[in-house]
Design an enzyme around this catalytic site. Structure first.
Site: not given
Ligand code: BGC
Length: 901
Positions: A464, A734
């Site tokens: 990502e 997270e």
């Molecule tokens: C990311 C987040 C991002 C989100 C969107 C995720 O996959 O890691 O930090 O803001 O998607 O909602």
């Protein structure tokens, strides 16, 4: 002489040599022989010569105390121009001496200044899959001793350039990631000392980087997002002492080949086969007759812009613990989750392999936890060639990790972890008697370093690593405090504007890649980075240039929202990320938060409109200030009218109503009371997601609910900030419970929201997301008690207001402001509070003492009011019978009816 001008500098970060099209802005610090002196005027001179013989321009003698981001006289630079500036200041007794001069120069500013072509290896296989890195070289003669030489260089992809076998800089992954469809940045390096009269050689290796490497989680279609061909664009300009000028530029006269880098990808890692290295390939005497002629690839020099953000560099080397982990296998622990790689020194024999795998955490059964990486292989591989110690580092990649496993038959002589980051200077420090809170702050610092890799990313480890705008807006204030990141943010904001769509709004990730469908643009709390980030940067650094640069983008975002309003004046409902990762949302559906996402969308609309109005006011555009101010009020009223009851039911609802200015004046105390009640009922458990969390403590403290603030902040059970510290986290997670109380790792289950490309194996669990670290802004402002004043930003006026609490005996914080060192430190002895404050020249402070009815306040031994003005210098404030917050006082009471906590 009573004033001395120090540290004259421009807006370019240290280590970035050349200006682009921007006009230089100058800042300086002043030291004064005694307190109480003020700068009454200044004068800046610009000259082409160091002796300031003929002047190019001068501001003349100006009145005023401006010291930060003052436009330099003489305007913008021309391509290759060199200029010197100096400044002097005036106080009551007259003028200071001139400062040390500041030298600036410019890169190549217009497309026509580039004669270099983009070149690469013919038939490079990399467009079809990972392939050996192209290697390019050219030998050339320099006829005379060298006076000065500059290399202007960029690439489609990432580059590593050397002259006569020596790298031209420490920069990594240059030119970094920008919105390549609109701009590619270039660097200018001073390479005078790398050249000699006679035969020389320039060499370059190219990597896929963000341009052609993997981006996103859709493994079937994740390469070549910007183009299929790499390209080096290099222009070496040499001025000899005899007046000869020589330009060596990338063109088809260069020779091309491949060497030891057999594959390199940001997500997957690199493979280096030392058996096919070409020693001396970038030295003059190398025989390149076996190489082939380079080919040129289409490239528009109009895309080139001079870099003004700090480059990515190595920022730390960490010692590593090494333990055996089975036959030919070693476990490495650097004690810190970083972005970077493992540097190994090994000795083996030809054909020996070394394989390095990375992970953030260890499974309860002892193995590396690699599931969180999703499809990112994060594996570096080496094949050795000779029986001699060799230092191994990967190329054109980085990993997010704390642990690594090395499999090899070679002998490991040494291991280190190399941490990389965009090279922003540390700006702040915080510590207090609560070791967990101090460590949490440190974890946020690391999450910022690890995620500031060219752009602000969500996370550094999995497939990502994107510039998610929601995460950035949540973290912008904290990120601006912790590191000198004005240029970093401003560069990314430029890409935000370039990728913005006038109808659809601001992308959810900047640079805009990977996403499609409704979630790609204009999502509440994500797209609002367009307004929130520029304002946060302005507030922290006091340089209005960021507002000037972004004003059109800020306004366009709000205008696009205006066009999405329905007949009732509210936004037409749509799909949102919402209060993402509310801990009460279904584990696999993080967007299903308690707070209604349409409520949040309208609240953010109101807030963004007001920020546009505020920016307009700063920029002197009164009519825009009026228009957007009234739009903000209108949206706030409509939102409150529609969602009052709902807003008061959830902590995010209340916090948003207060901090985004939705609740009308007469209702604010009620909303704050409801929030405090919810927090008490939940015993301080965090019950908010990405959008609500940064707002909860500021909302509570504004209304004096400090017991509740500390109940949340100092809580050690999940979900809470300090829980992760207790679980051994070294960066911010997270998910609050990424490691569960029983030591098991969260399953990370995740359903892909409609509209996002399906990742196949959907999974979401990162141990390095800075978003929840946003609370550190509150820690500076309230625990330590130091904050910039919105009205006189950049710490020109410093708000000092420590809020001591039971359980914390002392706290210290310092910020390297543009004016100099500002610091606060307090200690609590029973109910007596002693505070030391340091303010730099050019600032003023307002100290607000935490008082009870019985308090006596003194400043520097003199009795004072609870709110006292402080001049630059050192002060000691003593508050007897101080107000001390006590989380124990806010033990859970009855849950309010209908509350969902
Ligand atoms: C990311 C987040 C991002 C989100 C969107 C995720 O996959 O890691 O930090 O803001 O998607 O909602």
């Amino acid at each position: 002489m009573t004033l001395v001008v120090q540290r004259l500098r421009s807006q370019l970060p240290d280590g970035v040599l050349a200006f682009g099209a921007e006009q230089p802005r100058l800042s300086w610090q002043v030291s004064a022989s005694h307190p109480g002196l003020v700068q009454l005027g200044y004068e800046i001179e610009a000259s082409e010569t160091l002796g300031f013989g003929p002047l190019l321009a001068t501001t003349g003698e100006r009145d005023g105390d401006a010291q930060v981001a003052v436009p330099a006289p003489g305007g913008r630079l021309r391509s290759r121009e060199v200029r010197h500036y100096r400044v002097r200041v005036r106080d009551v007794s007259g003028w200071s001496g001139w400062s040390d001069p500041l030298r600036v120069e410019a890169g190549l500013l217009e497309a026509g200044a580039w004669s270099a072509r983009a070149i690469t290896l013919p038939d490079d296989q990399g467009s079809r899959g990972q392939a050996p890195s192209p290697v390019l070289r050219r030998a050339f003669d320099v006829p005379a001793p060298i006076a000065s030489a500059r290399l202007h260089v960029t690439a489609l992809g990432v580059h590593r350039v050397s002259l006569n076998g020596r790298l031209v800089s420490d920069d990594l992954l240059a030119p970094g990631w920008t919105s390549y469809r609109h701009r590619i940045t270039t660097d200018t390096y001073d390479v005078t000392r790398l050249l000699t009269p006679g035969r020389n050689a320039i060499g370059a290796m190219l990597g896929d980087g963000w341009y052609r490497g993997r981006l996103g989680w859709d493994a079937a279609d994740d390469r070549c997002r910007y183009g299929r061909e790499l390209g080096l664009v290099a222009q070496l300009e040499i001025d000899c002492v005899d007046g000869t000028r020589l330009i060596v530029e990338s063109d088809r006269s260069w020779r091309a080949s491949t060497a030891e880098i057999r594959a390199a990808d940001l997500y997957d890692g690199s493979t280096i086969d030392l058996r096919v290295a070409q020693p001396g390939w970038d030295a003059p005497g190398f025989d390149d007759s076996g190489w082939i002629a380079a080919t040129s690839v289409p490239f528009d020099p109009g895309l080139i812009e001079q870099r003004f953000a700090p480059p990515v560099r190595r920022i730390a080397v960490l010692p590593v613990g090494l333990t055996p982990a089975g036959e030919g296998c070693w476990r490495l622990d650097g004690g810190q989750n970083i972005s970077g790689w493992v540097r190994l020194t090994v000795r083996g024999v030809r054909d020996d392999r070394v394989v390095v795998r990375h992970a953030e955490v260890i499974e309860p059964d002892g193995g590396l936890h690699t599931k969180a990486l999703r499809s990112a292989k994060a594996t570096d591989e080496y094949i050795l060639t000779a029986d001699a110690p060799v230092v191994l580092e990967p190329a054109f990649t980085f990993h997010g990790f704390r642990y690594a496993e090395v499999e090899t038959t070679a002998e490991i002589l040494d291991a280190q972890f190399v941490a990389i980051s965009s090279d922003t200077a540390p700006r702040a420090s915080f510590e207090c008697s609560d070791a967990d809170l101090t460590r949490f702050h440190e974890n946020v610092v690391w999450s910022q370093r690890d995620n500031f890799v060219s752009i602000p990313t969500d996370c550094p480890q999995r497939d990502e690593r994107l510039g998610w705008t929601g995460d950035a807006q949540a973290f912008a204030a904290t990120g601006s405090t912790l590191f000198d990141s004005a240029a970093f943010w401003t560069s990314w904001l430029r890409d935000l504007e370039l990728d913005q769509d006038s109808a659809l709004g601001v992308p959810s990730v900047v640079p805009d890649v990977v996403l499609s469908g409704e979630l790609r643009f204009g999502r509440a709390g994500w797209a609002d980075a367009a307004t929130i980030v520029p304002w946060a940067v302005y507030e922290s650094y006091g340089d209005r240039a960021v507002l000037e640069q972004q004003f059109a983008s800020m306004r366009a975002w709000v205008d696009s929202l205006s066009r999405r309003r329905g007949a009732d004046g509210l936004l037409v409902p749509g799909t949102q990320f919402g209060d993402w990762l509310d801990p009460d949302a279904p584990v696999a559906r993080p967007w299903e938060a308690k707070a209604d996402s349409d409520y949040l969308a309208n609240a953010f609309f109101a807030h963004s409109a007001r920020l546009v109005a505020d920016a307009a006011a700063v920029l002197g555009d009164r009519s825009a200030a009026e228009t957007y101010g009234s739009l903000g009020r209108e949206m706030a009223a409509a939102t409150w009218g529609r969602w009052t009851d709902h807003a008061l039911e959830t902590p995010t609802g209340c916090a948003v109503a207060l901090q985004l200015g939705v609740a009308p004046d007469g209702e604010r105390a009620r909303a704050a009371g409801a929030l405090a009640e919810l927090v008490r009922a939940a015993d301080g458990r965090v019950a908010t997601g990405f959008l609500g969390t940064p707002l909860v403590l500021p909302a509570l403290s504004e209304f004096g609910y400090l017991d509740e603030c500390y109940l949340m902040l100092l809580r050690r059970e999940s979900p809470s900030w300090l829980y992760q510290v207790r679980q051994g986290g070294t960066t911010v997670w997270e998910r609050w419970d990424a490691i569960r109380p029983d030591g098991s790792i969260h399953p990370g289950t995740m359903t892909t929201p409609q509209d996002l490309p399906d990742s196949g194996e959907a999974h979401m669990l990162s141990f390095n997301h800075y978003a929840y670290g946003a609370v550190v802004d509150w820690v500076y402002r309230h625990v330590a008690g130091i904050a910039p004043d919105r009205a006189r930003p950049g710490y020109r006026h410093v708000l000092l207001a420590p809020k001591p609490a039971r359980g914390i005996d002392w706290a210290n914080a310092a910020i390297e402001t543009s004016y100099g060192h500002a610091a606060i430190g307090w200690r609590l002895d029973g109910d007596a509070l002693t505070v030391d404050v340091e303010l730099p020249f050019g600032t003023s402070g307002e100290f607000t003492a935490p008082v009870t009815a019985a308090s006596v306040v003194s400043v520097d031994g003199q009795r004072a009011n609870p709110v006292a003005r402080l001049e630059p210098g050192h002060h000691t404030v003593v508050v007897t019978a101080a107000a001390v917050a006590d989380p124990a006082r806010s033990a859970p009471r009855q849950r309010p009816a209908g509350a969902r906590v």
